[in-house]
Write an enzyme that holds these catalytic residues in place. Structure first.
Site, PDB file in Angstrom:
ATOM      1  N   HIS A  58      22.680 100.689  49.591  1.00 64.02           N
ATOM      2  CA  HIS A  58      23.465  99.450  49.552  1.00 64.02           C
ATOM      3  C   HIS A  58      24.374  99.432  50.775  1.00 64.02           C
ATOM      4  O   HIS A  58      24.854 100.477  51.215  1.00 64.02           O
ATOM      5  CB  HIS A  58      24.326  99.398  48.280  1.00 64.02           C
ATOM      6  CG  HIS A  58      25.490  98.463  48.378  1.00 64.02           C
ATOM      7  ND1 HIS A  58      26.785  98.891  48.635  1.00 64.02           N
ATOM      8  CD2 HIS A  58      25.572  97.113  48.283  1.00 64.02           C
ATOM      9  CE1 HIS A  58      27.590  97.853  48.672  1.00 64.02           C
ATOM     10  NE2 HIS A  58      26.890  96.766  48.465  1.00 64.02           N
ATOM     11  N   ASN A  69      27.281  96.591  52.987  1.00 62.27           N
ATOM     12  CA  ASN A  69      27.943  95.287  53.035  1.00 62.27           C
ATOM     13  C   ASN A  69      28.980  95.309  54.143  1.00 62.27           C
ATOM     14  O   ASN A  69      29.704  96.288  54.307  1.00 62.27           O
ATOM     15  CB  ASN A  69      28.622  94.996  51.682  1.00 62.27           C
ATOM     16  CG  ASN A  69      29.455  93.734  51.715  1.00 62.27           C
ATOM     17  OD1 ASN A  69      30.660  93.794  51.938  1.00 62.27           O
ATOM     18  ND2 ASN A  69      28.827  92.609  51.483  1.00 62.27           N
ATOM     19  N   GLY A 123      29.235  81.116  43.681  1.00 65.43           N
ATOM     20  CA  GLY A 123      28.208  81.560  44.613  1.00 65.43           C
ATOM     21  C   GLY A 123      26.817  81.340  44.041  1.00 65.43           C
ATOM     22  O   GLY A 123      26.636  80.967  42.877  1.00 65.43           O
ATOM     23  N   ARG A 124      25.828  81.599  44.849  1.00 60.57           N
ATOM     24  CA  ARG A 124      24.443  81.370  44.436  1.00 60.57           C
ATOM     25  C   ARG A 124      23.976  82.546  43.582  1.00 60.57           C
ATOM     26  O   ARG A 124      23.868  83.673  44.062  1.00 60.57           O
ATOM     27  CB  ARG A 124      23.554  81.196  45.662  1.00 60.57           C
ATOM     28  CG  ARG A 124      22.121  80.834  45.318  1.00 60.57           C
ATOM     29  CD  ARG A 124      21.371  80.441  46.580  1.00 60.57           C
ATOM     30  NE  ARG A 124      20.000  80.041  46.267  1.00 60.57           N
ATOM     31  CZ  ARG A 124      18.982  80.884  46.212  1.00 60.57           C
ATOM     32  NH1 ARG A 124      19.189  82.181  46.438  1.00 60.57           N
ATOM     33  NH2 ARG A 124      17.767  80.453  45.945  1.00 60.57           N
ATOM     34  N   SER A 128      21.175  84.962  44.726  1.00 57.55           N
ATOM     35  CA  SER A 128      21.561  85.853  45.817  1.00 57.55           C
ATOM     36  C   SER A 128      22.506  86.948  45.335  1.00 57.55           C
ATOM     37  O   SER A 128      22.412  88.098  45.758  1.00 57.55           O
ATOM     38  CB  SER A 128      22.222  85.054  46.944  1.00 57.55           C
ATOM     39  OG  SER A 128      21.320  84.100  47.474  1.00 57.55           O
TER      40      SER A 128
END
Length: 300
Positions: free
Chosen positions: A102, A104, A259-260, A263
């Site tokens: 992961h 970000n 948010g989506r 996703s």
């Protein structure tokens, strides 16, 4: 700064997805462009059912608008607007000898009613979640993280490694999600670090990702495995799901800012198990992993 960093993550997404497609050799990323009704949008790229990657996503987004009330309360502000952009990736390999990873990297700005920036910061990190522990892989991943950090400040690696061990921890299980890496947040301008300095640091870490992860994948992707080992992988994936849905702040932020959903939840693996009161055999490779997860260690 926001335009500069958004361009960076667009380019980084292209670099990472291109390399991962080459490694997989079969599957390609499916691109999905989306818009957020309140402002902004993103570019989701998902890979599924590949020779190496069972499921993965490398997503970027840039969203803006009025800060939702729930987030105003969280940050202790009123009537603020915001801009947030970032790249978020999760890769779930098919072979249980290859670790999940992961990463970000993100940037956030907050504005007053006149459009002036009242706060801004960077955040991010990268961490490894193996199902079988190869110590040389853990050392390689952490050494790559340390090398990137040391170019900017000798204190960054020990500090952000410790934060990673603390953050990616399933407190309800008393065990870490994985073997850690880096986690940093609220990186704001100080006398020692300007926002440009933070940009240089965060992009250094972002640029180190493929170097940290790809050699591990190449080394392990052809290793044989049994159905029992695959079951263990799916049980451990369950712990991954638990963390993301119970503790992860990024998931929470995405859900609270409308948010989506596809996703946000692309981080969840396709095949997972929850076995009642499961414990690995004494002296097994599975138990070896659990002992390390219960007591995070220094790898470099």
């Amino acid at each position: 700064m926001k335009d500069k960093f958004y361009q960076y993550i667009q380019d980084l997404q292209n670099t990472i997805t291109s390399k991962l497609e080459t490694i997989d050799g079969v599957a390609q990323f499916k691109e999905d462009l989306w818009k957020r009704p309140e402002g902004g949008g993103g570019r989701t790229r998902v890979i599924e059912n590949g020779a190496v990657f069972e499921k993965g996503g490398v997503n970027i987004s840039a969203v803006h608008g009025a800060l939702p009330e729930s987030m105003q309360n969280y940050f202790g502000v009123k009537d603020a607007d915001f801009f947030a952009c970032g790249l978020s990736l999760v890769l779930h390999p098919k072979n249980p000898m290859v670790p999940t990873v992961h990463a970000n990297w993100r940037y956030f700005e907050m504005y007053d009613q006149n459009g002036n920036i009242v706060d801004q910061w960077f955040g991010g990190g990268q961490d490894l979640t193996p199902y079988y522990l190869f110590e040389e892989d853990a050392k390689h991943f952490h050494q790559t993280c340390k090398t990137a950090c040391d170019k900017h400040n000798a204190e960054f690696y020990p500090n952000y490694k410790a934060r990673c061990d603390e953050y990616f921890y399933n407190t309800h299980r008393n065990e870490a999600r994985g073997i850690g890496g880096l986690f940093f947040d609220y990186c704001k301008a100080t006398d020692e670090m300007s926002m440009e300095n933070w940009y240089d640091f965060v992009t250094e870490v972002g640029n180190s990702f493929l170097e940290a992860y790809v050699p591990i994948v190449e080394k392990r992707k052809q290793l044989p495995y049994t159905e029992t080992q695959r079951n263990w992988q799916e049980i451990r994936r369950g712990r991954y799901v638990e963390f993301n849905l119970v503790h992860d702040k990024g998931t929470l932020f995405g859900l609270k800012t409308n948010g989506r959903i596809e996703s946000i939840l692309m981080s969840l693996p396709p095949h997972v198990q929850w076995i009642y009161d499961h414990h690995p055999e004494t002296g097994s490779e599975e138990e070896k992993l659990i002992k390390v997860l219960q007591n995070p260690k220094n790898w470099v």
